[in-house]
Design a protein around this motif. Structure first.
Motif, short mmCIF file in Angstrom:
data_model
loop_
_atom_site.label_atom_id
_atom_site.label_comp_id
_atom_site.label_asym_id
_atom_site.label_seq_id
_atom_site.Cartn_x
_atom_site.Cartn_y
_atom_site.Cartn_z
N ALA A 122 39.83 25.52 37.93
CA ALA A 122 39.64 26.79 37.91
C ALA A 122 39.35 27.37 36.47
N HIS A 123 39.99 26.50 35.43
CA HIS A 123 39.44 26.66 33.96
C HIS A 123 37.97 26.45 33.66
N THR A 125 35.53 26.56 35.62
CA THR A 125 34.61 27.56 36.12
C THR A 125 34.78 28.92 35.57
N MET A 126 35.74 29.41 34.85
CA MET A 126 36.12 30.60 34.67
C MET A 126 36.71 31.52 35.74
N LEU A 127 36.29 30.89 36.93
CA LEU A 127 36.66 31.88 37.92
C LEU A 127 38.29 32.22 38.35
N LEU A 128 39.04 32.08 37.29
CA LEU A 128 40.35 32.11 37.47
C LEU A 128 41.18 33.19 38.45
N ASP A 129 40.94 34.38 38.18
CA ASP A 129 41.60 35.35 38.79
C ASP A 129 41.06 35.61 40.31
N VAL A 130 39.74 35.18 40.44
CA VAL A 130 39.18 35.20 41.87
C VAL A 130 39.63 34.01 42.63
N TRP A 141 41.82 36.23 32.23
CA TRP A 141 41.78 36.37 33.74
C TRP A 141 40.68 37.25 34.10
N SER A 144 36.92 36.09 34.64
CA SER A 144 36.49 35.75 36.00
C SER A 144 35.36 36.77 36.69
N TYR A 145 35.68 37.91 36.21
CA TYR A 145 34.95 38.88 36.76
C TYR A 145 33.37 39.04 36.01
N SER A 233 40.62 37.33 45.52
CA SER A 233 41.14 37.63 44.23
C SER A 233 42.72 38.22 44.28
#
Length: 424
Positions: A122-123, A125-130, A141, A144-145, A233
């Protein structure tokens, strides 16, 4: 007047026509720090009639929406765009992750971070919160957006639908209302989301940057980003509302250039304003109707006021804060934790002592943020621009002159946290 597709030219001694965007990020940076500093150092001064965190989110995502698609269109090359984005975002991001992990013997990594490979995926991709994974630094977080927006904008660009920003903003705003009415949280859950999204992200971006099946890969990434946003999300209606705000920022830019109207922005604002009012997943103080609407109005007024002042000389401190705002965003929260670990709980201390400690903490944060910008961000941005020009050749002419254009939300982002480290 310079167009969005050409580097800006400014007369010597004249203020930059885009300095107002840096000033906006400077204002947002102050909101970011205040959101987390006040509850720990000066709780009596924390406002509750509006949310500093949400205010910062809205301002910074408007800036991202206004700038990021323009940067891509000006590059005219998704390879140059993503190369620039990588070197803009990841070096400092990875450095802060390393810092937090290195200091975990002293201040443990927050509980929201899984202790398995899904956290690494998840880290990455930076797509953590989603994918419902907590970041090692609390404020991560929101990135992510930003990443979801990049993926969506890239997909729209390659299918030549990027001019329809107003319609897209309205659709996402409408989705925020509908999703809030029918969804009580993430529909898809589990560590597998982080692994799958990481694999698709890596393979898709390799194709986009390398030029293999670029159109197909960009569309797959865009669809993945959309699915994650709406289905996995942490707060799906909020994710859709944030993306709507970003595309509203793009619609404002189109309107300014005479390529669209303002009605989509008005409709988007109205839908985002009502999105949490009947949402199943709500109840936080910052989504109470009076607080939420006041926060939206203040963010809109701030953006409109700064836009009205574009071209005028603005306070140097604000533009400087905007310059270091990405460093400020990423490092301030871990530093506040370390500072409080040394001083102890300050919430019941005498006010004069709280003020002194707050000033010292702020000075520490600003100093380290300036150093991080000088020795991590700026060299990596320079390298990224050099590689972008080399990779794109003549077509990337001007790609090395991003200036304010290369900032976007990554300059700084706020948090909707309650000051205790918990975020929505």
């Amino acid at each position: 007047m310079p167009t969005a597709a050409t580097p800006e030219t400014t007369m010597p001694g004249a203020p930059s026509r885009l300095a107002w965007l840096d000033a906006l990020r400077g204002i947002g940076a102050l909101a970011v720090v205040a959101e987390h500093l006040l509850p720990w150092f000066l709780p009596a001064l924390r406002p509750f009639w509006f949310s500093l965190g949400v205010y910062g989110i809205l301002v910074f995502f408007l800036v991202s929406g206004y700038i990021i698609p323009t940067s891509l269109e000006r590059h005219g090359d998704v390879r140059a765009f993503w190369t620039s984005r990588f070197f803009r975002l990841y070096p400092l991001y990875l450095a802060v992750i390393a810092l937090v992990l290195a200091a975990s013997w002293w201040v443990p990594v927050r509980e929201g971070v899984p202790r398995d490979g899904s956290a690494v995926a998840a880290h990455a991709t930076m797509l953590l919160d989603v994918v419902s994974v907590g970041g090692v630094a609390d404020t991560m977080w929101t990135l992510s957006y930003e990443m979801v927006f990049y993926l969506l904008v890239t997909a729209l660009f390659v299918i030549k639908a990027h001019e329809r920003s107003g319609l897209v903003s309205v659709l996402f705003a409408g989705a925020s209302v509908v999703v809030g009415l029918v969804v009580s949280g993430a529909v898809l859950r589990g560590g597998w989301l982080a692994y799958v999204s990481c694999a698709v992200f890596a393979a898709g971006l390799a194709c986009v940057v390398g030029g293999w099946f670029r159109r197909t890969a960009a569309c797959v990434l865009g669809l993945m980003a959309l699915a994650l946003l709406l289905l996995s999300s942490r707060v799906p209606w909020l994710g859709a509302a944030v993306v709507a705000v970003m595309f509203a920022g793009t619609a404002i830019h189109r309107w300014e250039r005479g390529r669209g109207g303002l009605w989509p922005v008005a409709v988007t604002a109205a839908l985002v304003a009502v999105a949490p009012l009947w949402a199943i997943e709500s109840g936080w103080w910052w989504v109470e109707p009076d607080v939420w609407l006041t926060t939206i109005a203040l963010a809109a007024a701030t953006f409109a006021g700064a836009m009205a002042l574009r071209g005028r000389r603005l306070p140097a401190v604000l533009t400087w804060l905007g310059l270091i705002s990405y460093s400020l965003y990423l490092v301030h929260h871990p530093l506040l934790k370390y500072f409080v670990e040394v001083t102890g709980d300050l919430r019941l201390s005498p006010l004069p002592y709280q003020l002194v400690m707050a000033v010292l903490a702020l000075a520490l944060i600003l100093g380290i943020s300036a150093l991080a910008y000088r020795y991590v961000e700026r060299p990596m941005q320079t390298l990224g621009r050099r590689l972008s020009r080399r990779g794109a050749g003549v077509g990337a002419q001007g790609a090395g002159h991003d200036g304010v254009l290369d900032g976007g939300l990554a300059g700084a982002v706020s948090s909707t946290g309650d000051g205790s480290g918990h975020t929505a």
